[in-house]
Scaffold this active site. Structure first.
Site, PDB file in Angstrom:
ATOM      1  N   ASP A 213      90.853  78.167  25.891  1.00 34.95           N
ATOM      2  CA  ASP A 213      90.668  77.380  24.670  1.00 34.95           C
ATOM      3  C   ASP A 213      90.372  75.941  25.067  1.00 34.95           C
ATOM      4  O   ASP A 213      90.386  75.596  26.249  1.00 34.95           O
ATOM      5  CB  ASP A 213      91.935  77.426  23.809  1.00 34.95           C
ATOM      6  CG  ASP A 213      93.134  76.848  24.562  1.00 34.95           C
ATOM      7  OD1 ASP A 213      93.398  75.639  24.380  1.00 34.95           O
ATOM      8  OD2 ASP A 213      93.781  77.576  25.340  1.00 34.95           O
ATOM      9  N   ASP A 215      92.279  73.329  24.159  1.00 33.35           N
ATOM     10  CA  ASP A 215      93.472  72.583  23.782  1.00 33.35           C
ATOM     11  C   ASP A 215      93.297  72.146  22.321  1.00 33.35           C
ATOM     12  O   ASP A 215      92.801  72.921  21.514  1.00 33.35           O
ATOM     13  CB  ASP A 215      93.703  71.417  24.751  1.00 33.35           C
ATOM     14  CG  ASP A 215      95.153  70.944  24.788  1.00 33.35           C
ATOM     15  OD1 ASP A 215      96.046  71.801  24.675  1.00 33.35           O
ATOM     16  OD2 ASP A 215      95.390  69.747  24.934  1.00 33.35           O
TER      17      ASP A 215
END
Length: 299
Positions: A213, A215
């Site tokens: 991802d 973050d």
């Protein structure tokens, strides 16, 4: 060093995703008692691509240990005790850079340690100071980077700075932007004190970071997602399988040819040579015996 030109035994520490995938790996499950308690899981001794391996699940079967609760000292001691000579660690991470995409792999080269709850040394009754300028073994990093060239469907980044936060909650947006401002590339929760302990155990250690991802730093444009704005956890879970597959493919490619590892000495194998600052005659004999597995050859 004795490990050069001999057959290595590769310890594989499986983190989130990859740990579960390797947990069912077939082999001899060995329970190891250590002076620091039980490791996260039994160590499974087997072979992969004809290479001796020792697999350990960092978070335990069923992912029961949060990052602060992982028994890092027991884990590294146990790997050393069963004859591991080199350690590959995996870890799911958040990406702090636009060009590091979920599903890529990163062979990290630096760490910023922001943990504060974890005991980060084996040697609490002696003054032992290992060098950490290069926290990841340069020989193992080159070996993995060379292997990545054959994994054509995965992009491999040859360097990256990993910020290790305490967790278990993820970053605030302000923290995420701060980590980007200090030139970090990845955010995770498990590399420290694991890397320090590996060096103290004279085990070369490399990380295959698996971004899942971005973050929470990356701003979303209006209408960019139909999901709720708090969908970070959903992103992580949906990308975890892809990242795990990429990590396994890279490990398999590396184990296909370990000649580079056999032919080049790793600095970590002599990490304690100048690091024991205490007068050895002043260290309690019981402590020397307790940690014999780690530093016995120096006494």
């Amino acid at each position: 060093m004795a490990h050069v030109n001999s057959q290595p035994c590769i310890g594989i520490i499986g983190g989130t995703g990859l740990g579960d995938a390797l947990g069912a790996y077939d082999g001899e499950a060995r329970r190891v008692d250590t002076p620091f308690g039980a490791p996260s899981s039994d160590i499974v001794l087997s072979q992969w691509q004809g290479v001796d391996i020792a697999v350990l699940q960092r978070h335990g079967p069923g992912h029961v240990f949060n990052p602060s609760a992982v028994p890092y000292r027991a884990n590294m001691f146990a790997l050393k005790a069963v004859g591991v000579t080199h350690v590959i660690a995996s870890g799911a991470t958040g990406s702090l850079r636009e060009d590091i995409h979920p599903g890529d792999v990163v062979i990290a080269d630096q760490i910023i340690d922001k943990t504060y709850k974890r005991t980060s040394t084996f040697y609490e009754r002696a003054a032992v100071h290992v060098e950490m300028a290069e926290p990841f073994c340069p020989v193992m990093r080159r070996w993995l980077i060379n292997a990545a060239a054959s994994v054509t469907d995965t992009k491999c980044h040859e360097s990256g700075t990993y910020v290790c936060m305490e967790g278990p909650a993820f970053s605030t947006q302000a923290e995420s932007h701060l980590h980007r401002a200090i030139n970090a590339d990845l955010i995770g929760m498990t590399v420290m004190p694991e890397a320090k302990l590996a060096k103290e155990a004279e085990l070369p250690y490399a990380l295959i970071a698996l971004p899942t991802d971005y973050d929470c730093w990356k701003s979303r444009k209006p209408g960019e997602h139909d999901e709720a704005p708090h969908d970070l956890l959903a992103q992580i879970m949906s990308n975890l399988q892809k990242s795990t597959a990429a990590g396994i493919a890279l490990i398999q490619a590396a184990l296909d040819d370990n000649s580079y590892l056999r032919d080049h000495p790793c600095p970590a194998h002599d990490a304690l040579k100048l690091a024991i600052w205490s007068d050895r005659s002043a260290i309690e004999p019981d402590e020397v015996r307790r940690l014999q597995t780690l530093w016995g050859r120096y006494f």
